[in-house]
Design an enzyme around this catalytic site. Sequence first.
Site, PDB file in Angstrom:
ATOM      1  N   ASP A   1      -2.358   8.630   8.329  1.00  0.00           N
ATOM      2  CA  ASP A   1      -1.423   7.965   7.404  1.00  0.00           C
ATOM      3  C   ASP A   1      -1.830   8.282   5.972  1.00  0.00           C
ATOM      4  O   ASP A   1      -1.999   7.389   5.137  1.00  0.00           O
ATOM      5  CB  ASP A   1      -1.402   6.454   7.655  1.00  0.00           C
ATOM      6  CG  ASP A   1      -0.379   5.728   6.777  1.00  0.00           C
ATOM      7  OD1 ASP A   1       0.573   6.380   6.303  1.00  0.00           O
ATOM      8  OD2 ASP A   1      -0.561   4.515   6.539  1.00  0.00           O
TER       9      ASP A   1
ATOM     10  N   HIS B   1      -5.778  -3.468   6.801  1.00  0.00           N
ATOM     11  CA  HIS B   1      -6.076  -2.901   8.111  1.00  0.00           C
ATOM     12  C   HIS B   1      -7.131  -1.819   7.952  1.00  0.00           C
ATOM     13  O   HIS B   1      -7.450  -1.390   6.836  1.00  0.00           O
ATOM     14  CB  HIS B   1      -4.818  -2.307   8.738  1.00  0.00           C
ATOM     15  CG  HIS B   1      -4.077  -1.369   7.819  1.00  0.00           C
ATOM     16  ND1 HIS B   1      -4.580  -0.137   7.422  1.00  0.00           N
ATOM     17  CD2 HIS B   1      -2.892  -1.485   7.185  1.00  0.00           C
ATOM     18  CE1 HIS B   1      -3.736   0.459   6.609  1.00  0.00           C
ATOM     19  NE2 HIS B   1      -2.692  -0.342   6.430  1.00  0.00           N
TER      20      HIS B   1
ATOM     21  N   GLN C   1      -3.592   1.449  13.153  1.00  0.00           N
ATOM     22  CA  GLN C   1      -4.138   0.709  12.016  1.00  0.00           C
ATOM     23  C   GLN C   1      -4.211  -0.781  12.360  1.00  0.00           C
ATOM     24  O   GLN C   1      -3.363  -1.572  11.944  1.00  0.00           O
ATOM     25  CB  GLN C   1      -3.268   0.926  10.770  1.00  0.00           C
ATOM     26  CG  GLN C   1      -3.268   2.363  10.275  1.00  0.00           C
ATOM     27  CD  GLN C   1      -2.209   2.622   9.217  1.00  0.00           C
ATOM     28  OE1 GLN C   1      -1.119   2.059   9.267  1.00  0.00           O
ATOM     29  NE2 GLN C   1      -2.525   3.474   8.259  1.00  0.00           N
TER      30      GLN C   1
ATOM     31  N   ASP D   1      -4.838  -4.618  12.208  1.00  0.00           N
ATOM     32  CA  ASP D   1      -4.944  -5.553  11.087  1.00  0.00           C
ATOM     33  C   ASP D   1      -6.328  -6.202  11.048  1.00  0.00           C
ATOM     34  O   ASP D   1      -6.856  -6.649  12.090  1.00  0.00           O
ATOM     35  CB  ASP D   1      -3.907  -6.675  11.219  1.00  0.00           C
ATOM     36  CG  ASP D   1      -2.493  -6.200  10.944  1.00  0.00           C
ATOM     37  OD1 ASP D   1      -2.311  -5.020  10.635  1.00  0.00           O
ATOM     38  OD2 ASP D   1      -1.569  -7.043  11.051  1.00  0.00           O
TER      39      ASP D   1
ATOM     40  N   ASP E   1      -3.022  -2.421  -2.053  1.00  0.00           N
ATOM     41  CA  ASP E   1      -1.982  -1.981  -1.121  1.00  0.00           C
ATOM     42  C   ASP E   1      -1.333  -3.170  -0.413  1.00  0.00           C
ATOM     43  O   ASP E   1      -2.021  -4.092   0.031  1.00  0.00           O
ATOM     44  CB  ASP E   1      -2.612  -1.037  -0.089  1.00  0.00           C
ATOM     45  CG  ASP E   1      -1.589  -0.406   0.827  1.00  0.00           C
ATOM     46  OD1 ASP E   1      -0.639   0.214   0.324  1.00  0.00           O
ATOM     47  OD2 ASP E   1      -1.750  -0.514   2.067  1.00  0.00           O
TER      48      ASP E   1
ATOM     49  N   TYR F   1       1.120  -8.616   2.723  1.00  0.00           N
ATOM     50  CA  TYR F   1       0.610  -8.583   4.094  1.00  0.00           C
ATOM     51  C   TYR F   1      -0.903  -8.699   4.141  1.00  0.00           C
ATOM     52  O   TYR F   1      -1.534  -8.411   5.155  1.00  0.00           O
ATOM     53  CB  TYR F   1       1.066  -7.288   4.780  1.00  0.00           C
ATOM     54  CG  TYR F   1       2.561  -7.125   4.729  1.00  0.00           C
ATOM     55  CD1 TYR F   1       3.391  -7.792   5.622  1.00  0.00           C
ATOM     56  CD2 TYR F   1       3.150  -6.338   3.742  1.00  0.00           C
ATOM     57  CE1 TYR F   1       4.769  -7.675   5.547  1.00  0.00           C
ATOM     58  CE2 TYR F   1       4.533  -6.212   3.659  1.00  0.00           C
ATOM     59  CZ  TYR F   1       5.330  -6.884   4.559  1.00  0.00           C
ATOM     60  OH  TYR F   1       6.693  -6.771   4.482  1.00  0.00           O
ATOM     61  N   LEU F   2      -1.484  -9.163   3.041  1.00  0.00           N
ATOM     62  CA  LEU F   2      -2.928  -9.275   2.960  1.00  0.00           C
ATOM     63  C   LEU F   2      -3.469 -10.292   3.950  1.00  0.00           C
ATOM     64  O   LEU F   2      -4.533 -10.119   4.539  1.00  0.00           O
ATOM     65  CB  LEU F   2      -3.329  -9.671   1.538  1.00  0.00           C
ATOM     66  CG  LEU F   2      -4.770  -9.442   1.123  1.00  0.00           C
ATOM     67  CD1 LEU F   2      -5.168  -7.987   1.293  1.00  0.00           C
ATOM     68  CD2 LEU F   2      -4.979  -9.873  -0.321  1.00  0.00           C
TER      69      LEU F   2
ATOM     70  N   GLU G   1       0.925  -3.870  -5.145  1.00  0.00           N
ATOM     71  CA  GLU G   1       2.175  -3.417  -4.521  1.00  0.00           C
ATOM     72  C   GLU G   1       2.815  -4.632  -3.851  1.00  0.00           C
ATOM     73  O   GLU G   1       2.382  -5.068  -2.783  1.00  0.00           O
ATOM     74  CB  GLU G   1       1.889  -2.326  -3.484  1.00  0.00           C
ATOM     75  CG  GLU G   1       3.145  -1.819  -2.800  1.00  0.00           C
ATOM     76  CD  GLU G   1       2.856  -0.925  -1.604  1.00  0.00           C
ATOM     77  OE1 GLU G   1       3.681  -0.038  -1.311  1.00  0.00           O
ATOM     78  OE2 GLU G   1       1.809  -1.121  -0.947  1.00  0.00           O
TER      79      GLU G   1
ATOM     80  N   HIS H   1       4.404   7.621  -4.159  1.00  0.00           N
ATOM     81  CA  HIS H   1       3.940   8.483  -3.073  1.00  0.00           C
ATOM     82  C   HIS H   1       4.618   8.165  -1.744  1.00  0.00           C
ATOM     83  O   HIS H   1       4.485   8.937  -0.798  1.00  0.00           O
ATOM     84  CB  HIS H   1       2.432   8.336  -2.915  1.00  0.00           C
ATOM     85  CG  HIS H   1       2.001   6.931  -2.595  1.00  0.00           C
ATOM     86  ND1 HIS H   1       2.099   5.912  -3.512  1.00  0.00           N
ATOM     87  CD2 HIS H   1       1.501   6.378  -1.472  1.00  0.00           C
ATOM     88  CE1 HIS H   1       1.660   4.789  -2.961  1.00  0.00           C
ATOM     89  NE2 HIS H   1       1.294   5.045  -1.729  1.00  0.00           N
TER      90      HIS H   1
END
Length: 551
Positions: A65, A108, A172, A174, A204, A208-209, A240, A307
């Site tokens: 990824d 993750h 990946q 979590d 990042d 979803y942290l 983000e 990106h």
Amino acid sequence: MRLTDTSDLWWKTAIFYNLDVKTFLDWNDDGIGDFQGVAHRLDHLAELGVTCLWLAPFYTSPRRDNGYDISDYYGVDSRYGHFGDFIELVRTAKDRGMRVIVDLVVNHTSDQHPWFQAARNDRTSRFREFYQWRDDEPAEQPQNLFPDVEDGVWFWDDVAGQYYRHTFYRHQPDLATDTQVVRDEIAKVIGFWLQLGIDGFRVDAVPYLIDTEDGAEHEYLRAIRRFVSRRNGTGVLLGEVNLPYDEQLKFFGDADGDELTMQFDFVANQRLYLALARGDAAPLTEALLARPALARGNQWGNFVRNHDELTLDQLSESERAEVFEAFAPEEGQRIHGRGIVRRLPPMLDGDPRHIRMVYSLLFSLPGSPVLYYGEEIGMGEEPSITRSRAAVRTAMQWSPDANGGFSNAAAEALVPVVVSGGNSPEHVNVSQQRHDPTSLLSFIKRLTTAYRGAPEIGWGTFAVLDQPHTSVLAHSIESELGLFVAAHNFAPDGRSFTLAIDGAGDDWLVVDMLSDDPAPRPLADAQLSVDLGGYGYQWWRVVRPGEKRLL
């Protein structure tokens, strides 16, 4: 406010530049970019006006990824060099007046990370609690972030004998970031890279942290911010957070802005492309007016491209269809049902007027501009790479030579290179543009110079100025540092109008900041007469009597 009060808030007027070491310059000719290659091109970035270099993940990784699948948070990918090369890159960047930030990817790990390997092989391992496990897959579960690739967020692992959670790809898993043991490890990672001299992190996928709905992610972000501040008093956290403004504002923190320092403005970015598709500034204007006010130390990061895919998930279905029809009419140019895998110049049919208007707008909006590598020369995507982010992750184009001067390696060893038509290095490259005063590169340099000379863009109060054309965005940004005014035309034909400058007197002056003749002139009748060509743009500095400004 005085400039002496702002020295620690460098990000308020920074110019960020994001690059992936892998695709920037291959110094040892093995087909993959490296730290030495980046170091040898820092003068290009310094000349461009970049003040902060953002490095995409360069950590040890299987790279399934693009390096966001990390297998060692304390290592650097050997294909890019070693720690000595990294330290030299940071030192050289600082010698050129650039700060350096790196990606913090702690949602993750890779499934190849030793933590996960230990966890899956031994239920009694202390690393088992680093991840999220369950015996049964829940009947109801949230949608995976890549719904066209993964059908859920739980995956059965034969070795572990349980399901593990993966919000992103199944390779990946979590991290259990709600546990103190994982947070302690993350703190060590943050402290390690700060100790090596970096100036902060691009964080990042912040929403979803932590997988909770009780606000625990905000408590954790405050803890991270406090830790970074203790270790580096001027360290930045650039987050983000792709959410509507009312939800996004929460990730800045309380009234003092004690969570993320900066956030990318995804709302304005998506509305920008709707405005471009319609030739009407209204969608962007509405977004900018809806921006919530921020604490003094917080800032927006403005961007044209990044990106990943150009995500359009905050547009309505019909609005998204408009943008797809205008800029990604072929299915292969789309991904995940929500995004576009193209760069800006091909989307605008290579029209230099249109392209320059967009970048003029980027640098004129309140906040800090963020450039993605290659934007300064108008790089395009490689159209043969369809339905993949790799289409915009091609080798930097330095010269018209083979492989764009990126590498002398054989074709089979290379990272992707643009080879198609007018976007190939033969036509789009740094070498030719740096000697051409009419090139996009020269224009971007003019913008960075103008931006750095107008700190009110980063510090001031934004206002939309009245004028009669829906295709035009005219705005001002005012602070004690000065008054900045700009106008941009989203239509292919010209527009003329006047702008009233409230409170101005006959002894005020106006400077055309992007003109070849920037001599100050009187601001007659407190009005600016504006004549924009098709996709036209103008910047002005309005100078009050007695201001000590360089004109």
